[in-house]
Design an enzyme around this catalytic site. Structure first.
Site, PDB file in Angstrom:
ATOM      1  N   SER B  30      -2.908  -4.588   1.171  1.00  0.00           N
ATOM      2  CA  SER B  30      -1.746  -4.033   0.156  1.00  0.00           C
ATOM      3  C   SER B  30      -1.467  -4.913  -0.771  1.00  0.00           C
ATOM      4  O   SER B  30      -0.662  -4.380  -1.607  1.00  0.00           O
ATOM      5  CB  SER B  30      -0.639  -3.290   1.253  1.00  0.00           C
ATOM      6  OG  SER B  30      -0.029  -4.087   1.540  1.00  0.00           O
ATOM      7  N   GLU B  51       5.199 -14.210  10.326  1.00  0.00           N
ATOM      8  CA  GLU B  51       5.585 -14.345   8.828  1.00  0.00           C
ATOM      9  C   GLU B  51       6.332 -15.768   8.689  1.00  0.00           C
ATOM     10  O   GLU B  51       6.153 -16.496   7.576  1.00  0.00           O
ATOM     11  CB  GLU B  51       6.446 -13.217   8.229  1.00  0.00           C
ATOM     12  CG  GLU B  51       6.263 -13.186   6.895  1.00  0.00           C
ATOM     13  CD  GLU B  51       6.470 -11.660   6.323  1.00  0.00           C
ATOM     14  OE1 GLU B  51       7.155 -11.419   5.266  1.00  0.00           O
ATOM     15  OE2 GLU B  51       6.558 -10.853   7.255  1.00  0.00           O
ATOM     16  N   HIS B  99       5.968  -5.338  -3.637  1.00  0.00           N
ATOM     17  CA  HIS B  99       6.664  -4.280  -3.170  1.00  0.00           C
ATOM     18  C   HIS B  99       8.032  -4.170  -3.080  1.00  0.00           C
ATOM     19  O   HIS B  99       8.828  -3.736  -2.447  1.00  0.00           O
ATOM     20  CB  HIS B  99       6.391  -3.780  -1.860  1.00  0.00           C
ATOM     21  CG  HIS B  99       4.963  -3.216  -1.596  1.00  0.00           C
ATOM     22  ND1 HIS B  99       3.630  -4.219  -1.757  1.00  0.00           N
ATOM     23  CD2 HIS B  99       4.130  -2.062  -1.081  1.00  0.00           C
ATOM     24  CE1 HIS B  99       2.508  -3.542  -1.512  1.00  0.00           C
ATOM     25  NE2 HIS B  99       2.838  -2.343  -1.326  1.00  0.00           N
ATOM     26  N   ARG B 155       5.528  -2.441  -6.727  1.00  0.00           N
ATOM     27  CA  ARG B 155       4.259  -1.985  -6.265  1.00  0.00           C
ATOM     28  C   ARG B 155       3.535  -1.330  -7.254  1.00  0.00           C
ATOM     29  O   ARG B 155       2.209  -1.667  -7.521  1.00  0.00           O
ATOM     30  CB  ARG B 155       4.402  -0.956  -5.090  1.00  0.00           C
ATOM     31  CG  ARG B 155       3.119  -0.591  -4.468  1.00  0.00           C
ATOM     32  CD  ARG B 155       3.722   0.324  -3.345  1.00  0.00           C
ATOM     33  NE  ARG B 155       4.108   1.816  -3.682  1.00  0.00           N
ATOM     34  CZ  ARG B 155       3.111   2.852  -4.212  1.00  0.00           C
ATOM     35  NH1 ARG B 155       1.937   2.624  -3.922  1.00  0.00           N
ATOM     36  NH2 ARG B 155       3.655   3.768  -4.542  1.00  0.00           N
TER      37      ARG B 155
END
Lengths: 259, 391
Positions: B30, B51, B99, B155
């Site tokens: 994505s 992360e 995003h 996004r």
């Protein structure tokens, strides 16, 4: 090896002097890791104190920052800077910061952790370098979630990386097994696909042997069983995260046979 | 093109010249990090969902000379401790946050506080590109600067606004110029700001629109010069007050003046980005309202600075306001415009005549001012012009 024990003894004396002068700092933890650091800097690491940035050097990332006094004293004894500077620890405008600082020659990173060591080892792998990467950790750091992210990641990558754990069993509020038990640390690492070696963290030849063995194996964690405050009777096995007083300094140095 | 695709293209383009390594925490698909991974699998590191570990790894790689891009859905809240370490070490890592803002729409969970959070850290460069072109340029430019950098993008595809722009990190771009208000925007709000400015011209209000893509370090010179010329400022961003606070700090300390901040101050909910932007006040309409408020305040403030009688000749040919009232001098006209109702205004100023302009020309012989006022057909536009003149 007798010489290395002697160096370790001198480093312990310096730690006592440094912390007393600084009126703060973690004496028990600093004394605990001295033999590990001596094994590394005088028996294992490929390094050159005259060229701290030498590209082919082995990398040591110190995650347990509270052992900074031990690290600085070892670096000074190895020849990175003058031993007289040690007494400036924690003073305003000294480069010897309370936590390991890159202002000090030989320190790789400020506030280092295992993930940063992994990144460094990955870069070495990508570039076909032969040097080895080490990360020194405290046992209680294993109570932190992001360390387990790094342990999980390393278990599935073949890297020239060894972690050395100071298993002193103490942390800020008491003993690790009372605060939040870590055992079995070995099984936890093994479950994360690591090779594990346990050794006496004060037997320098054994530490060197363990690190050499680790180099030839898959990613390895060396659990070094250490005694907090090692070498000074009234600090040994105590949760002693403070500096000695002037009077305590005298007794401690006498115990360490300071001349 | 979507900004995330543009960034992936940019990275492929510079890999020849820079030792690029791309990291992803299980969202390569994505974020389009996968585009890079397919071409350079040896330069790509899949970190799984670790992360915080990823940012640490990025710092380790950067320390050894790699030009590292950690590409993830924008979420510096989770990795803030690591970003602080990067800040302390001035670590050469580049973080792409995709995003961001309300752009993940129907997911219902939005990253709004990223700019504000990251802005508190020293050494970190923060860029919010206005469209895909700028996203690509920013990703490429980031390879050349040294130090931690955070690039935040939305996004979806955004309207093109910077196709022919020069992009320099730290250099704000003036898109249009006007004398009434300065609109400082970043990211997708640059387009909304341009729309607002265009519509405001129909009310004779002229705005300077600045694409302030680099929130840190702030291009103080450009922002301040423009703000001083217009006397009031509106900021617009799809985030909590990151840009707004940065500009408020600058204006508050260097040249206090009326200011409005268009930003998000509430957690989002599910909905299309368009629905959410309309609901949370992030459209051209909202910017227009804010601009008018700021101009009105600017006009009102001048009243306290310049007393009605001070230094101004009172004429013996006063302006007689339809429905009652007398204006004797120029500050008086300014004041009257601020309180006059629109019906009265339109009786004096319409397509056939402009009594105010005529009065200024014939009684005070101020030809330039009269000419400027002649072009203004709204109360606010006229008051803003007089405010500038009175200053």
């Amino acid at each position: 090896m007798k010489d290395l024990s002697l160096i370790a003894n001198h480093i312990r004396q310096d730690i006592i002097r440094m912390l007393t002068r600084a009126e703060s700092g973690d004496t028990a933890s600093s004394l605990a890791v001295v033999d590990i650091l001596v094994a590394l800097y005088f028996g294992i690491l490929k390094h050159d104190p005259r060229k701290p940035d030498w590209k082919e050097r082995d990398r040591l990332f110190v995650s347990n920052g509270q052992v900074a006094p031990a690290l600085y004293a070892t670096l000074a004894h190895a020849g990175y800077f003058a031993k007289k500077d040690l007494l400036t620890l924690r003073q305003f405008e000294s480069r010897l910061q309370g936590q390991p600082s890159t202002l000090v020659p030989g320190v790789e990173f400020n506030q280092a952790n295992l993930s940063i060591a992994i990144g460094s080892a990955l870069a070495a792998k990508m570039d076909g370098k032969t040097h080895h990467t080490y990360c020194l950790l405290a046992d209680y750091e294993h109570q932190q979630g992001n360390l387990w992210e790094a342990i999980l990641f390393t278990g599935s990558h073949r890297l020239k990386l060894t972690t050395i754990i100071d298993r002193s069993g103490i942390q800020a509020d008491g003993h690790t097994e009372d605060i939040l038990p870590l055992e079995s640390l070995r099984k936890k690492y093994e479950a994360f696909n690591w090779n594990v070696i346990e050794t006496d963290g004060h037997n320098i030849p054994h530490i060197i042997e363990a690190i050499e063995e680790a180099k030839n194996n898959k990613t390895t964690a060396i659990i070094c069983h250490t005694t907090p405050g090692k070498g000074v009777s009234f600090i040994e096995n105590k949760v002693w995260h403070k500096a000695p007083t002037k009077a305590q300094e005298k007794i401690a140095l006498a115990e360490l046979h300071a001349t | 093109m979507q900004p995330r695709d543009a960034i992936a293209d940019g990275l492929l383009e510079i890999t020849k010249h820079h030792d690029i390594v791309v990291l992803s925490p299980d969202n390569a698909e994505s974020t389009r990090a996968k585009t890079f991974a397919k071409k350079h699998p040896e330069r790509f590191i899949q970190c799984g969902k670790t992360e915080q570990n990823m940012i640490g790894i990025a710092m380790g790689l950067a320390k050894e000379g790699k030009n590292v891009y950690a590409i993830s859905h924008a979420n510096p809240g989770r990795t803030f401790e690591q970003l602080k370490i990067a800040s302390i070490n001035n670590s050469n890592i580049k973080i792409i946050g995709t995003h961001a803002g309300l752009s993940s729409g129907k997911e219902g969970i939005h990253t709004l506080e990223d700019i504000s959070l990251v802005r508190t850290l020293q050494n970190i460069t923060i860029i919010a590109p206005a469209d895909a072109h700028e996203a690509r340029k920013a990703a490429i430019a980031a390879a050349i600067i040294h130090g931690p950098t955070y690039i935040r993008i939305g996004r979806e595809k955004q309207p093109e606004v910077t196709k022919n722009s020069q992009f320099t990190i730290g250099k704000a771009e003036i898109m249009t110029t006007g004398k009434d208000c300065t609109i400082i925007a970043c990211g997708n709000m640059v387009h909304e700001a341009l729309q607002a400015a265009e519509r405001l011209t129909k009310q004779d209000i002229e705005c300077t629109v600045i694409n302030n893509h680099t929130i840190k370090p702030l291009d103080k010179h450009t922002l301040l010069s423009s703000a001083k010329l217009t006397g009031c400022v509106v900021t617009a961003e799809e985030a909590t007050n990151g840009l707004g606070n940065a500009v408020a700090e600058l204006i508050g300390q260097q040249s206090p003046m009326p200011m409005r901040i268009i930003a998000l101050n509430k957690h989002g909910q599910s909905g299309t980005p368009e629905e959410l932007r309309a609901h949370y006040g992030l459209t051209a309409d909202h910017i227009m309202t804010a601009v008018k408020e700021a101009i009105l305040q600017k006009c009102e403030n001048i009243c306290t600075i310049i007393p009605e009688q001070h230094g101004m000749i009172e004429t013996s040919f006063p302006f007689r306001i339809s429905g009652g009232g007398i204006i004797k001098n120029i500050p008086g006209l300014h004041r009257a415009l601020l309180t006059m109702d629109d019906t009265t205004f339109l009786q004096h100023c319409n397509k056939n005549k402009n009594d105010f302009s005529t009065w200024i020309r014939e009684v005070f012989k101020k030809e330039t001012l009269a000419e400027e006022l002649e072009k203004k057909k709204t109360r606010l536009a006229m008051a803003s012009t007089l405010t500038r003149w009175l200053k």
